[in-house]
Design an enzyme around this catalytic site. Structure first.
Site, short mmCIF file in Angstrom:
data_model
loop_
_atom_site.label_atom_id
_atom_site.label_comp_id
_atom_site.label_asym_id
_atom_site.label_seq_id
_atom_site.Cartn_x
_atom_site.Cartn_y
_atom_site.Cartn_z
N CYS A 45 35.54 12.52 -2.87
CA CYS A 45 36.80 13.14 -1.98
C CYS A 45 37.29 14.29 -2.84
O CYS A 45 37.81 14.41 -3.93
CB CYS A 45 38.03 12.19 -2.02
SG CYS A 45 39.23 12.71 -0.92
N CYS A 102 39.52 19.80 3.55
CA CYS A 102 38.79 18.91 3.40
C CYS A 102 37.56 19.23 2.28
O CYS A 102 36.63 20.03 3.02
CB CYS A 102 38.02 18.03 4.73
SG CYS A 102 36.98 16.62 4.25
O1 PYC Z 1 38.87 16.44 0.60
O2 PYC Z 1 36.80 15.43 0.67
C1 PYC Z 1 38.13 15.71 1.23
C2 PYC Z 1 38.55 14.47 1.86
C3 PYC Z 1 37.81 13.49 2.55
C4 PYC Z 1 38.60 12.42 3.13
C5 PYC Z 1 39.85 13.13 3.07
N1 PYC Z 1 39.85 14.06 2.12
#
Ligand code: PYC
Length: 308
Positions: free
Chosen positions: A90, A234
């Site tokens: 994550c 993300c």
């Molecule tokens: O930042 O990799 C990330 C992530 C995955 C799910 C929520 N954030």
């Protein structure tokens, strides 16, 4: 039964929350982090729900269980989990863990290694509080995959790995703006459900559990496995996108790329190539916003969280 008090520190990275479990977690005994996730899943899954689900958490919260690393060169091991299960890696969570360890005085500016179930990531804590991490090798598995949605709509996108599996499409049903979050969620959820139904998977039949709607310019929208959207750009999704851009010749090694998320907050990224593999580097910032003790009271009907 283990302790009924769990020490946590909350933070957000570009808007996306991370809850770091410092103590009171399940007594995982397996050696490798990959095996420990399976032990967590099979024997202590209600602990996951207690930490991140309502009434203590929300669908957006990602939990991060700190544990002894198997690799002694690592500062910590970490297992990430969410409202429905477990994550390989994550990105926003890694930045949140680094900010949390810095807040506790456990790490100083400089380079640190964190062990995750899918590999070791190298984290750099910058003197200004920002965090970069060099992620696991990322790649595109398939380009221009067609997915059929109801209403004879065909959506084309790439299947890529960035520490989790992503279907990445430039095809958006509406402007990728915060005011369209409901429509984007419904659309991405349709894609999420259509993928397995149409036999589209990651390597070895792995489920593609993240959907990234990412037009060539501007904000992205990422839907996480439990139907919650990522408030940040993300980290693993940006890693997967960087791998695709590099594969298409649209990004050179070392070239900076700025990815705004649905809230307009930005991760900066680049890739380096080693032994023919693509290694993304992501930079962002997290803010610690709570230190707390979660109390698990057996008399509470929702002691293990509200689970669907
Ligand atoms: O930042 O990799 C990330 C992530 C995955 C799910 C929520 N954030």
């Amino acid at each position: 039964m283990y302790t009924t008090r769990i020490s946590v520190i909350d933070s957000h990275t570009a808007g996306e929350p991370t809850r770091v479990v410092l103590s009171g977690g399940p007594p995982l005994r397996s050696a490798s982090l990959a095996d420990r996730v399976e032990e967590f899943r099979s024997e202590y899954d209600r602990f996951r729900s207690a930490v991140v689900n309502e009434p203590r958490g929300s669908d957006a919260v990602v939990g991060a269980l700190l544990c002894e690393p198997f690799d002694p060169t690592c500062a910590t091991g970490v297992i990430f989990f969410n409202n429905v299960g477990y994550l390989g890696m994550c990105g926003h969570g890694t930045i949140g863990v680094a900010a949390t360890l810095a807040h506790l005085g456990r790490i100083a500016p400089g380079s640190h290694r964190f062990e995750t179930p899918v590999g070791v990531v190298t984290v750099e804590l910058h003197p200004n509080g920002e965090v970069s991490f060099d992620s696991v090798a990322s790649y595109r598995l398939a380009k221009g995959v067609e997915v059929e949605l109801e209403g004879s709509r065909t959506v084309r996108g790439d299947v890529a790995w960035g520490g989790n599996w992503f279907f990445i499409t430039e095809d958006a049903p509406c402007p990728v703006e915060f005011s369209h979050v409901e429509q984007l969620t419904d659309y991405a959820w349709q894609l999420r459900r259509a993928l397995p139904a149409q036999g589209i998977t990651g390597s070895g039949g792995a489920e593609i559990d993240h959907i990234e709607v990412s037009p060539p310019t501007g904000r992205n929208f990422v839907l996480c496995p439990g139907r919650s959207y990522d408030r940040s750009p993300c980290g693993t999704g940006t890693s997967a996108k960087l791998a695709c851009l590099y594969a298409d010749g649209k990004l050179a090694a070392g070239q900076l790329f700025r990815q705004p998320g649905i809230l307009g907050t930005v991760f900066e990224g680049s890739v380096s190539i080693r032994d023919g593999q693509i290694f993304p580097r992501i930079r962002g910032r997290a803010y610690v916003n709570s230190e707390a003790q979660l109390i698990l009271d057996d008399a509470d009907p929702f002691v293990w969280g509200i689970r669907g």
